[in-house]
Design a protein around this motif. Structure first.
Motif, PDB file in Angstrom:
ATOM      1  N   GLY A 225      -9.000  -9.582  -4.167  1.00 14.53           N
ATOM      2  CA  GLY A 225      -9.265  -8.226  -3.706  1.00 14.53           C
ATOM      3  C   GLY A 225      -8.902  -7.976  -2.263  1.00 14.53           C
ATOM      4  O   GLY A 225      -9.419  -7.043  -1.633  1.00 14.53           O
ATOM      5  N   VAL A 226      -7.997  -8.803  -1.719  1.00 11.23           N
ATOM      6  CA  VAL A 226      -7.567  -8.641  -0.327  1.00 11.23           C
ATOM      7  C   VAL A 226      -6.439  -7.619  -0.277  1.00 11.23           C
ATOM      8  O   VAL A 226      -5.376  -7.814  -0.849  1.00 11.23           O
ATOM      9  N   SER A 227      -6.680  -6.513   0.407  1.00 11.08           N
ATOM     10  CA  SER A 227      -5.697  -5.441   0.479  1.00 11.08           C
ATOM     11  C   SER A 227      -4.521  -5.841   1.364  1.00 11.08           C
ATOM     12  O   SER A 227      -4.710  -6.285   2.493  1.00 11.08           O
ATOM     13  N   PRO A 228      -3.291  -5.709   0.862  1.00  9.49           N
ATOM     14  CA  PRO A 228      -2.108  -6.091   1.647  1.00  9.49           C
ATOM     15  C   PRO A 228      -1.861  -5.145   2.809  1.00  9.49           C
ATOM     16  O   PRO A 228      -2.298  -3.995   2.800  1.00  9.49           O
ATOM     17  N   THR A 229      -1.168  -5.641   3.817  1.00  6.42           N
ATOM     18  CA  THR A 229      -0.794  -4.846   4.977  1.00  6.42           C
ATOM     19  C   THR A 229       0.722  -4.832   5.103  1.00  6.42           C
ATOM     20  O   THR A 229       1.442  -5.400   4.276  1.00  6.42           O
ATOM     21  N   ARG A 230       1.211  -4.193   6.155  1.00  5.53           N
ATOM     22  CA  ARG A 230       2.651  -4.156   6.391  1.00  5.53           C
ATOM     23  C   ARG A 230       3.215  -5.571   6.555  1.00  5.53           C
ATOM     24  O   ARG A 230       4.336  -5.852   6.141  1.00  5.53           O
ATOM     25  N   VAL A 231       2.430  -6.467   7.135  1.00  2.73           N
ATOM     26  CA  VAL A 231       2.875  -7.853   7.296  1.00  2.73           C
ATOM     27  C   VAL A 231       3.046  -8.508   5.928  1.00  2.73           C
ATOM     28  O   VAL A 231       4.002  -9.241   5.687  1.00  2.73           O
ATOM     29  N   THR A 232       2.118  -8.232   5.011  1.00  2.00           N
ATOM     30  CA  THR A 232       2.229  -8.756   3.646  1.00  2.00           C
ATOM     31  C   THR A 232       3.526  -8.292   3.008  1.00  2.00           C
ATOM     32  O   THR A 232       4.257  -9.078   2.397  1.00  2.00           O
ATOM     33  N   VAL A 233       3.800  -7.012   3.139  1.00  2.00           N
ATOM     34  CA  VAL A 233       5.014  -6.432   2.564  1.00  2.00           C
ATOM     35  C   VAL A 233       6.260  -7.081   3.157  1.00  2.00           C
ATOM     36  O   VAL A 233       7.231  -7.368   2.457  1.00  2.00           O
ATOM     37  N   SER A 234       6.209  -7.348   4.461  1.00  2.00           N
ATOM     38  CA  SER A 234       7.335  -7.998   5.118  1.00  2.00           C
ATOM     39  C   SER A 234       7.612  -9.359   4.498  1.00  2.00           C
ATOM     40  O   SER A 234       8.769  -9.712   4.207  1.00  2.00           O
ATOM     41  N   HIS A 235       6.560 -10.136   4.266  1.00  2.00           N
ATOM     42  CA  HIS A 235       6.723 -11.454   3.676  1.00  2.00           C
ATOM     43  C   HIS A 235       7.209 -11.360   2.230  1.00  2.00           C
ATOM     44  O   HIS A 235       8.021 -12.181   1.777  1.00  2.00           O
TER      45      HIS A 235
ATOM     46  N   SER B 203      -8.400  -2.141   3.453  1.00  2.00           N
ATOM     47  CA  SER B 203      -7.125  -1.805   4.082  1.00  2.00           C
ATOM     48  C   SER B 203      -7.353  -1.149   5.434  1.00  2.00           C
ATOM     49  O   SER B 203      -6.610  -1.375   6.374  1.00  2.00           O
ATOM     50  N   GLU B 204      -8.409  -0.335   5.524  1.00  2.00           N
ATOM     51  CA  GLU B 204      -8.677   0.352   6.776  1.00  2.00           C
ATOM     52  C   GLU B 204      -9.185  -0.612   7.841  1.00  2.00           C
ATOM     53  O   GLU B 204      -8.950  -0.430   9.021  1.00  2.00           O
ATOM     54  N   ARG B 205      -9.863  -1.685   7.395  1.00  2.00           N
ATOM     55  CA  ARG B 205     -10.403  -2.632   8.360  1.00  2.00           C
ATOM     56  C   ARG B 205      -9.402  -3.721   8.727  1.00  2.00           C
ATOM     57  O   ARG B 205      -9.572  -4.415   9.714  1.00  2.00           O
ATOM     58  N   SER B 206      -8.359  -3.890   7.904  1.00  2.00           N
ATOM     59  CA  SER B 206      -7.481  -5.040   8.066  1.00  2.00           C
ATOM     60  C   SER B 206      -6.681  -5.017   9.358  1.00  2.00           C
ATOM     61  O   SER B 206      -6.303  -6.045   9.867  1.00  2.00           O
ATOM     62  N   GLU B 207      -6.393  -3.848   9.877  1.00  2.00           N
ATOM     63  CA  GLU B 207      -5.656  -3.747  11.132  1.00  2.00           C
ATOM     64  C   GLU B 207      -6.335  -2.705  12.011  1.00  2.00           C
ATOM     65  O   GLU B 207      -7.134  -1.899  11.542  1.00  2.00           O
ATOM     66  N   SER B 208      -6.038  -2.707  13.280  1.00  2.00           N
ATOM     67  CA  SER B 208      -6.660  -1.751  14.188  1.00  2.00           C
ATOM     68  C   SER B 208      -6.214  -0.343  13.837  1.00  2.00           C
ATOM     69  O   SER B 208      -5.117  -0.130  13.331  1.00  2.00           O
TER      70      SER B 208
END
Length: 334
Positions: A131-141, A170-175
């Protein structure tokens, strides 16, 4: 020394400063340990990074999620993805520490960088199951790992957008300051499809995302991923596709970054003309007219492919029909 690795002399200097603190009776905390560990990680000095982790226990400073994430980054920089996976799947559970999205991204990136596609996909699946929401970094990888399978990559991103849309994680994953850049929705549902931000991505990931974005812009059907106006409705004389690559401050020639050169080569390879933004050397500009030409070329290629498939199918039908007639005649004669 591989590009973007910190020179080991800076890690040695950081170690000397750390030792001076200890000698002067100053007790290090998480911030100090993490700073030293991060220097080792950026210099790909993986054994030293693990050594700091041991020192934390010795100084009664309990390692936290960030501590293990830095060690995983060290393994990635050193080209040891399986060791990074061991930290995630063995060391952290044994210590009772929960991984966060940064930890998962570290392992995913390690496998992507090493070209271990199956392991990268396995990590993505486990990350999603947790249940870990992906971020832009995830998408990059993911782009880097699955650059050879753009269709499969698009399917993964679509599923991720559906599953994690509006997720608090997702809202908490990055600033919040960088939310629009890193949130998965900014990739799957770009607010402005005529601006593509590739700054900070690796070369393979950036090239893959560029091609995927151009596929969306030149697609025949309306895509759920691109709910904007059709490319044909945009005035070719007033708007361009802006590709943000960064100015390449780490390159030897100012304004000629490695990423920008790679994106330029990618555009040339598919015969798309572009120019550098005269007001910002960290941006490339692609006229809408070039995108329309690309769409026409791809439409023609798809039509030719359909025609070839149709002719091949007709040929098969004719062969099967002829064979059937011959078989029937032989049957009745028999």
């Amino acid at each position: 020394m591989p590009p973007y690795l910190l020179d080991s002399k800076y890690a040695v200097a950081a170690r000397a400063a750390f030792d001076d603190m200890i000698a002067n009776g100053i007790e290090p905390n998480h911030i100090v340990f993490h700073s030293l560990m991060d220097c080792y990680a950026k210099a790909a000095m993986v054994e030293e990074a693990f050594g700091v982790l041991i020192e934390m226990h010795r100084c009664s400073v309990t390692p936290i999620t960030t501590s293990y994430s830095i060690v995983i980054n060290a393994c990635s920089k050193a080209g040891q993805p399986l060791r990074a996976q061991e930290v995630l799947e063995e060391m952290m559970p044994a210590a009772g520490v929960q991984p966060d999205v940064v930890t998962w991204n570290g392992v995913l990136g390690a496998f992507a960088q090493a070209g271990m596609i199956d392991n990268a996909y396995y990590t993505w699946v486990k990350m999603s199951e947790q249940g870990v929401s992906p971020t832009r970094v995830t998408v990059s990888h993911l782009h880097q790992a699955l650059s050879g399978s753009p269709g499969f990559l698009e399917e993964l991103l679509t599923d991720a957008q559906t599953k994690f849309r509006g997720s608090p994680e997702s809202e908490r994953s990055e600033s919040r300051k960088h939310q629009s850049r890193y949130d998965i929705s900014s990739v799957c549902h770009p607010a402005n499809p005529m601006v593509l931000d590739l700054h900070g991505l690796s070369k393979p990931a950036a090239q893959s995302e560029l091609l995927w974005h151009l596929n969306l812009l030149t697609s025949d059907s309306e895509s759920e991923l691109l709910p904007s106006k059709d490319i044909n409705d945009i005035d070719a004389g007033t708007q361009e596709l802006t590709i943000i690559t960064g100015q390449g401050r780490h390159s030897q020639v100012k304004g000629r970054g490695v990423l920008q050169s790679a994106i330029g080569m990618c555009l040339k390879k598919i015969d798309v003309k572009f120019s550098r933004d005269p007001g910002n050397s960290g941006r490339l500009l692609v006229p809408v007219l070039e995108i329309k030409k690309l769409r026409e070329r791809r439409y023609g290629e798809r039509e030719r492919a359909k025609m070839i498939q149709s002719l091949a199918l007709r040929g098969m039908i004719m062969v099967c029909g002829t064979y059937g007639i011959i078989s029937a005649i032989s049957f009745f004669k028999g």
